[in-house]
Design a protein around this motif. Structure first.
Motif, short mmCIF file in Angstrom:
data_model
loop_
_atom_site.label_atom_id
_atom_site.label_comp_id
_atom_site.label_asym_id
_atom_site.label_seq_id
_atom_site.Cartn_x
_atom_site.Cartn_y
_atom_site.Cartn_z
N ALA A 75 6.57 -25.03 10.85
CA ALA A 75 5.40 -25.59 11.53
C ALA A 75 5.33 -25.14 12.98
N ALA B 69 5.61 -17.77 13.23
CA ALA B 69 6.52 -18.83 12.80
C ALA B 69 7.76 -18.87 13.69
N SER C 276 1.43 -23.96 8.93
CA SER C 276 2.62 -23.39 8.33
C SER C 276 2.24 -22.76 7.00
N PRO D 218 5.66 -29.66 6.44
CA PRO D 218 5.92 -29.00 7.72
C PRO D 218 5.46 -29.90 8.87
#
Length: 535
Positions: A455, A471, A514, A524
């Motif tokens: 997340a 990410a 995410s 997430p």
């Protein structure tokens, strides 16, 4: 009268037997007597290194499973010997496997078991932890956090095999954790004359994770009451494990006079016992200096680390600090505003018998802040449910409702802003604010403390959508549901083009995005540190 004298004689004889310092061998077991006034006698299995019996003042405290490292070494070479150093007598137990050497030491006259664990690599039998598995019928209570980690009598599981419902409340062994920097005694206790059994770890220099790392401390699980010292684990771990190092000394203490204190413990006698990896104070050095650029409203923490050790100190109100006694080597030095990293220095060298002078200053710059929600302290301080999550699951009925929030700058209270956003639970959070004039280009800073399942925050400012960040580095461990909030502390700066913000009313939405998915609070999620708009 004669009967009375006979009773006194028998009692005196029994007391002298209980105070007979030393060890005896019975088959494959070693029975060790501390020779203490409050009698401590324990048994070590000569084939596995498990402690199979602990009697304190004649009361059996050991549960049905052994007290040991990890989940038990399985087999080990065990050596027990009497040692005299500086005219003091000790019993020293040395347990050796292919990857570690574990020590148990008893000092004559003390109701303590001093422990240390030297590792060449992480043990193949599980996490590097010491666990005392004790009788829950005697030691029912936990300290310092009480029932939050008592899972005995649970009616159902909330998450995995470590978060349960007990009496309508969520409980978990994970809710017993304390930051390393704050850690003192962690205990279980009970009995008719109130026996405390405590773990004390004066300096976790060989563990990993830094000053704010936290892990399981105790758990009355029903069948047994477990008391832990986690040296290494995969629980929200952000740093590589240290190997070829000695973990300890740490202490399993038995008390009838309340809770012992770490600062009262002296383990310097280890220098005379031939303990692999032990470095005496005389072979260590110090770092002293001044930490500057941080308001006194924050704790000022200085942290040193390298591949062999970690240390920390809290600076005084005028910024002065002196490190603990450190092993010689070259260290990276970090300054934190609370838990928020504000400066790093490399190449700090420590030499035995010397004090290195090294000051450090915050590198944070002055900004024209339009508004700020929270403080940059590396924690979700003051946000919705931030006062509860360390000791309960997000699903607990005592939590405030997790719903998509709208926060209005200037009128909403800080505790209306969520400490975390879960992708399908309370996503997104909306911020409304009014500007007296259009500021031109601006920056939205979103500081987080922990990301779960990839997340990260994406911002939309009025009609303009900000870029989707890449990410973050994955931490393969549950976080907020276990009462954890500290990860890599990603900070996202969103560059807002001129003309996007307007005079008058403005709206920003922050959405957790995410590529992964999950269920409810294992969706997430991100935990907030602070959000700021500045030019």
């Amino acid at each position: 009268m004669l009967l009375h004298l006979l009773f006194l004689s028998v009692f005196a004889f029994a007391s002298s037997v209980l105070a007979a310092f030393g060890f005896t061998q019975s088959g494959s077991n070693y029975v060790i007597d501390a020779g203490s006034d409050n009698a401590l006698v324990f048994t070590v299995n000569g084939g596995s290194c498990d402690i199979t019996s602990i009697k304190f003042r004649g009361t059996e405290l050991q549960g049905s499973t052994g007290t040991h490292l990890s989940s038990g070494l399985g087999s080990a070479t065990v050596k027990v010997e009497k040692v005299t150093a500086s005219s003091v007598n000790y019993v020293k137990v040395t347990c050796t496997t292919s990857t570690l050497t574990h020590y148990m030491v008893v000092k004559e006259g003390e109701s303590n078991i001093y422990l240390a664990t030297y590792i060449k690599s992480e043990p193949s039998v599980g996490e590097l932890r010491f666990i005392a598995r004790l009788k829950s019928s005697v030691l029912t209570e936990e300290y310092p956090y009480g029932k939050v980690s008592t899972t005995a009598g649970s009616s159902s599981a909330v998450e995995g095999s470590d978060v349960y419902i007990v009496g309508g409340e969520t409980r978990s062994k994970f809710y017993s954790s304390t930051r390393f920097i704050d850690k003192d005694a962690q205990c279980v206790y009970g009995g008719s004359d109130v026996i405390h059994v405590c773990v004390l770890a004066p300096q976790p220099e060989s563990s990993s994770g830094g000053p704010f790392f936290r892990d399981i401390e105790s758990n009355n699980a029903g069948a047994e009451t477990n008391l832990y010292w986690y040296m290494n684990s995969g629980h929200v771990q952000t740093e590589s494990y240290r190997t070829n190092v000695l973990h300890g000394p740490y202490i399993l203490a038995f008390s009838r006079s309340g809770v012992p204190k770490v600062k009262e413990q002296d383990t310097s006698f280890f220098s005379g016992l031939g303990i692999t990896g032990y470095v005496a104070t005389s072979g260590r050095g110090y770092v002293s200096g001044t930490a500057s650029g941080i308001s006194n409203s924050f704790q000022k923490v200085v942290h040193w680390y390298n591949s062999a050790a970690q240390y920390w100190a809290i600076a005084s109100s005028n910024g002065a600090f002196t490190s603990p006694a450190m092993k010689p080597g070259t260290y990276t030095m970090v300054l934190y505003q609370g838990e928020y990293k504000v400066a790093t220095a490399t190449g700090v060298t420590v030499s035995a018998g010397q004090t290195t002078s090294k000051s450090i200053a915050s590198t944070e710059t002055t900004r024209n802040t339009l508004w700020k929600i929270g403080e940059f302290d590396g924690q979700p301080t003051g946000f919705l449910n931030a006062d509860k999550f360390l000791r309960m699951h997000p699903s607990d009925s005592r939590m405030s409702a997790w719903t998509p929030a709208t926060y209005t700058v200037g009128s909403s209270s800080l505790n209306q802003f969520p400490m975390a956003i879960f992708q399908t639970v309370n996503n997104p959070v909306t911020i409304k604010f009014t500007l007296s004039s259009a500021p031109g280009a601006a920056t939205l800073r979103i500081a987080t403390t922990l990301s779960f399942a990839g997340a990260r925050p994406q911002a939309k400012v009025n009609s303009w959508s900000g870029p989707a960040p890449s990410a973050p580095t994955k931490i393969d461990s549950r976080g907020v549901t276990r009462g954890a909030y500290r990860g890599y502390g990603e900070v996202y700066d969103v560059s807002i083009p001129a003309g996007t913000l307007v005079s008058g009313s403005n709206t920003i939405t922050i959405t957790s995005i995410s590529g992964s998915s999950g269920t409810t609070f294992l969706n997430p999620n991100i935990i907030f540190d602070a959000v700021e708009l500045f030019t």
